[in-house]
Design an enzyme around this catalytic site. Structure first.
Site, PDB file in Angstrom:
ATOM      1  N   ASN A  65     -79.935  49.251  30.740  1.00  0.00           N
ATOM      2  CA  ASN A  65     -79.860  50.010  29.492  1.00  0.00           C
ATOM      3  C   ASN A  65     -80.749  51.236  29.599  1.00  0.00           C
ATOM      4  OD1 ASN A  65     -82.603  49.388  28.362  1.00  0.00           O
ATOM      5  ND2 ASN A  65     -81.805  47.295  28.521  1.00  0.00           N
ATOM      6  N   ARG A  66     -80.805  52.049  28.555  1.00  0.00           N
ATOM      7  CA  ARG A  66     -81.442  53.358  28.614  1.00  0.00           C
ATOM      8  C   ARG A  66     -82.941  53.348  28.311  1.00  0.00           C
ATOM      9  NH1 ARG A  66     -77.566  57.081  29.251  1.00  0.00           N
ATOM     10  NH2 ARG A  66     -75.474  56.581  28.464  1.00  0.00           N
TER      11      ARG A  66
END
Ligand code: C5P
Length: 222
Positions: free
Chosen positions: A30-31
């Site tokens: 994820n970011r």
């Protein structure tokens, strides 16, 4: 008197994303940058705490004055957190992947020539915050979680507070237009049993400092 506000305290912090392997060369991620969790670790260490930072894969440096345990997956992160406890405070700032691939293939998955993609079966990861929140002996006296949401921020934060048995939830809006994910600034609200506290937009280092001061006030209240 006159000493650092978190002297003699042990604080365990999770930060960053997790990587969930699919095969030897691929993963789900994820970011999360780890900037907010690492900033909290640095601020807690500067306030005199002994800090154990359990970090997923990030590109930022280890914060000075902390012990950093580097992990990849959610399951490794849970194990490292359990090993690091007990502590006076735990702060779960990591963006733990909710799901992992059911099978971590030992060889690289290849196209089979039929044009049909392989099925990726997902299974739920352990919830580290909830596991510690419900743990009889490992739960710290102050357990803090995060809620990164793109909608219904406060409702989601309040339900996490209860479900995961946290004491405070640091709620932040991570909608794409906010620039919070990967950025240097953050606008958070502190959600607890006693209500919701709105903080102004601040640098992540300033959010960390305010949080550390709030923790010190709580611990040193009696
Ligand atoms: O992903 P979610 O919004 O539910 O995360 C809320 C809080 O729970 C965060 O503090 C996060 O670090 C924690 N969490 C966790 N383990 C998970 C999922 C979330 O510790 N598997």
């Amino acid at each position: 008197a006159g000493g650092k506000p978190l002297a003699g305290r042990h604080i365990v912090i999770t930060s960053g994303p997790t990587h969930e392997p699919i095969d030897p060369v691929r993963y789900i991620a994820n970011r999360s940058s780890g900037k907010q969790g690492h900033a909290i670790a640095a601020a807690a260490a500067a306030a005199g705490a002994r800090v154990t930072l359990v970090s997923g894969p990030v590109t930022i440096p280890d914060p000075p004055g902390t012990e950093v345990i580097h992990v990849e997956s959610a399951r490794e992160m849970l194990q490292a957190v359990k090993t690091a406890l007990p502590a006076d405070v735990a702060i779960m700032a990591a963006a733990v992947a909710d799901w992992r691939s059911e099978n971590d293939a030992s060889q690289k998955i290849k196209k089979d020539g039929s044009g049909a993609p392989p099925a990726l079966c997902l299974v739920e990861n352990p919830d580290i915050l909830a596991t510690i929140g419900h743990h009889d002996s490992l739960r710290p006296m102050l357990l803090i979680g995060f809620a990164a949401e793109t909608q219904n921020l406060i409702e989601n934060a309040q339900s996490k507070l209860q479900r995961k048995r946290a004491d405070w939830i640091v709620a932040n809006d991570v909608s794409p237009n906010t620039g919070v994910m990967g950025g240097d600034r953050n606008t958070v609200r502190i959600v607890s049993k006693s209500g919701v506290e709105d903080w102004p937009e601040l640098d992540k280092a300033e959010v960390a400092l305010r949080l550390v001061n709030r923790i010190a006030d709580f611990l040193n209240a009696d």
